[in-house]
Design a protein around this motif. Structure first.
Motif, mmCIF file in Angstrom:
data_model
loop_
_atom_site.group_PDB
_atom_site.id
_atom_site.type_symbol
_atom_site.label_atom_id
_atom_site.label_comp_id
_atom_site.label_asym_id
_atom_site.label_seq_id
_atom_site.Cartn_x
_atom_site.Cartn_y
_atom_site.Cartn_z
ATOM 1 N N ARG A 15 55.862 37.825 22.801
ATOM 2 C CA ARG A 15 55.894 37.077 21.549
ATOM 3 C C ARG A 15 55.184 37.814 20.408
ATOM 4 N NH1 ARG A 15 54.620 32.590 25.232
ATOM 5 N NH2 ARG A 15 52.453 32.924 24.643
ATOM 6 N N LEU A 16 54.506 38.908 20.712
ATOM 7 C CA LEU A 16 53.803 39.676 19.677
ATOM 8 C C LEU A 16 54.783 40.544 18.904
ATOM 9 C CD1 LEU A 16 50.644 40.847 21.630
ATOM 10 C CD2 LEU A 16 50.816 38.945 20.030
ATOM 11 N N ARG A 17 54.478 40.849 17.680
ATOM 12 C CA ARG A 17 55.298 41.737 16.854
ATOM 13 C C ARG A 17 54.693 43.137 16.857
ATOM 14 N NH1 ARG A 17 59.221 39.927 17.969
ATOM 15 N NH2 ARG A 17 59.627 37.777 17.532
ATOM 16 N N PHE A 18 55.369 44.053 16.186
ATOM 17 C CA PHE A 18 55.071 45.479 16.302
ATOM 18 C C PHE A 18 53.612 45.876 16.107
ATOM 19 C CE2 PHE A 18 54.658 49.692 14.376
ATOM 20 C CZ PHE A 18 54.986 50.439 15.484
ATOM 21 N N ARG A 20 50.643 44.463 16.295
ATOM 22 C CA ARG A 20 49.706 43.978 17.319
ATOM 23 C C ARG A 20 50.101 44.444 18.713
ATOM 24 N NH1 ARG A 20 48.427 38.046 14.963
ATOM 25 N NH2 ARG A 20 47.031 38.794 13.342
ATOM 26 N N LEU A 21 51.400 44.491 18.983
ATOM 27 C CA LEU A 21 51.862 44.967 20.287
ATOM 28 C C LEU A 21 51.531 46.441 20.467
ATOM 29 C CD1 LEU A 21 53.366 44.286 22.883
ATOM 30 C CD2 LEU A 21 55.486 44.827 21.706
ATOM 31 N N ASN A 56 61.099 46.017 20.601
ATOM 32 C CA ASN A 56 60.793 45.501 19.268
ATOM 33 C C ASN A 56 61.184 46.490 18.182
ATOM 34 O OD1 ASN A 56 59.882 42.929 19.629
ATOM 35 N ND2 ASN A 56 57.731 43.494 19.737
ATOM 36 N N GLN A 59 65.146 46.146 17.650
ATOM 37 C CA GLN A 59 65.668 44.917 17.079
ATOM 38 C C GLN A 59 65.471 44.904 15.571
ATOM 39 O OE1 GLN A 59 63.591 41.749 18.981
ATOM 40 N NE2 GLN A 59 64.743 41.914 20.872
ATOM 41 N N SER A 61 64.776 43.243 11.963
ATOM 42 C CA SER A 61 63.977 42.074 11.561
ATOM 43 C C SER A 61 64.903 41.016 10.977
ATOM 44 C CB SER A 61 62.899 42.484 10.561
ATOM 45 O OG SER A 61 63.522 42.931 9.377
ATOM 46 N N SER A 62 64.447 39.792 10.951
ATOM 47 C CA SER A 62 65.279 38.683 10.479
ATOM 48 C C SER A 62 65.585 38.798 8.981
ATOM 49 C CB SER A 62 64.600 37.355 10.792
ATOM 50 O OG SER A 62 63.353 37.286 10.133
#
Length: 65
Positions: A15-18, A20-21, A56, A59, A61-62
């Motif tokens: 569930r983390l984004r780039f 922080r991941l 991530n 993919q 981004s929205s």
């Protein structure tokens, strides 16, 4: 067969984004280099986090749609 110890951590990390991941993956990698095998299953966790990190990046981004 997924490991029952690493599965909850990888589900949470999914569930983390780039930023922080990437930071989590790098910190865990550096900790593993400095003190080998201090965390059980750290190699499996790093492989899972690396997979999530690469997924991530791939993919869109929205906001790009």
């Amino acid at each position: 067969m997924p490991n029952p110890i690493t599965r909850p951590l990888l589900r949470w990390a999914g569930r983390l984004r780039f930023p922080r991941l990437a930071l989590l993956t790098a910190a865990l990698f550096v900790a593993d280099l400095l003190v080998p095998d201090v965390i059980p299953f750290v190699d499996e966790i790093l492989l899972g986090l690396g997979t999530l990190l690469l997924a991530n990046l791939k993919q869109p981004s929205s906001g790009d749609r």
